[in-house]
Design an enzyme around this catalytic site. Structure first.
Site, PDB file in Angstrom:
ATOM      1  N   CYS A  45       0.868  -1.165   0.000  1.00 11.79           N
ATOM      2  CA  CYS A  45       0.000   0.000   0.000  1.00 11.79           C
ATOM      3  C   CYS A  45       0.913   1.225   0.000  1.00 11.79           C
ATOM      4  CB  CYS A  45      -0.855  -0.037   1.265  1.00 11.79           C
ATOM      5  SG  CYS A  45      -1.776   1.479   1.552  1.00 11.79           S
ATOM      6  N   CYS A  61      -1.068   3.967  -6.361  1.00  9.40           N
ATOM      7  CA  CYS A  61      -1.885   3.316  -5.324  1.00  9.40           C
ATOM      8  C   CYS A  61      -2.072   1.895  -5.828  1.00  9.40           C
ATOM      9  CB  CYS A  61      -3.236   4.034  -5.196  1.00  9.40           C
ATOM     10  SG  CYS A  61      -4.496   3.093  -4.291  1.00  9.40           S
TER      11      CYS A  61
HETATM   12  N1  DGL Z   1      -3.972   0.669  -1.865  1.00 10.51           N
HETATM   13  C1  DGL Z   1      -3.601   1.804  -1.161  1.00 10.51           C
HETATM   14  C2  DGL Z   1      -2.396   2.538  -1.704  1.00 10.51           C
HETATM   15  O1  DGL Z   1      -1.603   1.933  -2.375  1.00 10.51           O
HETATM   16  C3  DGL Z   1      -4.504   2.656  -0.379  1.00 10.51           C
HETATM   17  C4  DGL Z   1      -5.863   2.975  -0.778  1.00 10.51           C
HETATM   18  C5  DGL Z   1      -6.576   3.660   0.356  1.00 10.51           C
HETATM   19  O2  DGL Z   1      -6.923   2.944   1.295  1.00 10.51           O
HETATM   20  O3  DGL Z   1      -6.745   4.881   0.330  1.00 10.51           O
HETATM   21  O4  DGL Z   1      -2.209   3.698  -1.459  1.00 10.51           O
END
Ligand code: DGL
Length: 248
Positions: free
Chosen positions: A69, A175
């Protein structure tokens, strides 16, 4: 065992790359969908949430934790490494350097959460490789739509937020939820070059495991997955498997 954490299903885009390099690993995938989105929360909130998952992984005896993430990585990696000096944390970041290496003059759109774009870590990377032809686009709410897998809402969101950026050459998917919607993005921006950090993270994970001589194989030579979803939504596990098995 290797722990993989994301605020939902997005980190599967990272796990897919990891499995290509570590086809005999034992992975615990933690989909923290109940706390999605991380990207619109304060740094303290994100850290408290992520720390809880780290403690869970450690109670399970994992040998490495991948923050799959960008938001959690940008906000928490440095602090986690100082609070847990004996734990191997592998963090992802928007693949902005990759654009610099491949197409330094191209017009680039960086899509990421608000938390990532505003983070000190990302801004340092951006200023280091800035080509004066880059747009930073915080996509509040988009990861949430990807998490819900509502294709109509995703398309409407992208139509509205990307329409001004037709003609960009490069799109950084900053993301881990966004690689899952490449085809939706192409509908608005056409055939752009996509960049994301999942391959780099996978290589770094393997490099660190080997460097430290960490044995990450459990119960023989085959691939194992455990899937945990914090909202106990069983449909997530089906989606997780479907994405892992797809060839996209
Ligand atoms: N998948 C996440 C990222 O790479 C976060 C998405 C979120 O929860 O805002 O930032």
């Amino acid at each position: 065992m290797i722990g993989i954490l994301d605020s939902g299903i997005g980190g599967v885009s990272v796990l897919k790359e990891i499995v290509k390099l570590i086809p005999n690993g034992y992975f615990i995938y933690y989909s923290d969908s109940i706390n999605n989105p991380y990207g619109d929360k304060s740094d303290d909130e994100v850290y408290a949430i992520v720390k809880e998952k780290v403690d869970y992984f450690l109670s399970r005896g994992v040998v490495a934790i991948v923050l799959a993430c960008n938001t959690a990585s940008a906000i928490c990696a440095k602090k986690l490494r100082s609070e847990y000096p004996d734990t191997l944390f592998i963090a992802i970041e928007p693949a902005y350097k990759m654009v610099y290496d491949h197409n330094p003059l191209g017009k680039t759109l960086v899509m990421a959460t608000k938390g990532t774009i505003n983070s000190e870590k990302f801004l340092a990377l951006y200023h280091k490789y800035d080509n004066d032809n880059t747009i930073l686009l915080p996509c509040s709410g988009l990861a949430e739509l990807v998490e819900k897998d509502d294709q109509t809402l995703i398309d409407n969101y992208l139509d509205e937020h990307l329409k001004d950026y037709k003609g960009v050459d490069n799109v950084v998917l900053g993301c881990t939820h966004y690689p899952l919607i490449k085809n939706n993005i192409k509908k608005v921006l056409g055939d752009v070059n996509f960049f994301d950090g999942s391959n780099g993270v996978s290589r770094e994970l393997l490099r660190q495991l080997e460097l430290r001589g960490i044995n990450y194989i459990k119960d023989g030579d085959r691939l194992h997955f455990e899937f945990i979803d914090s909202s106990n939504d069983f449909s997530k596990e089906l989606r997780f498997k479907k994405i892992l098995e797809s060839n996209d």
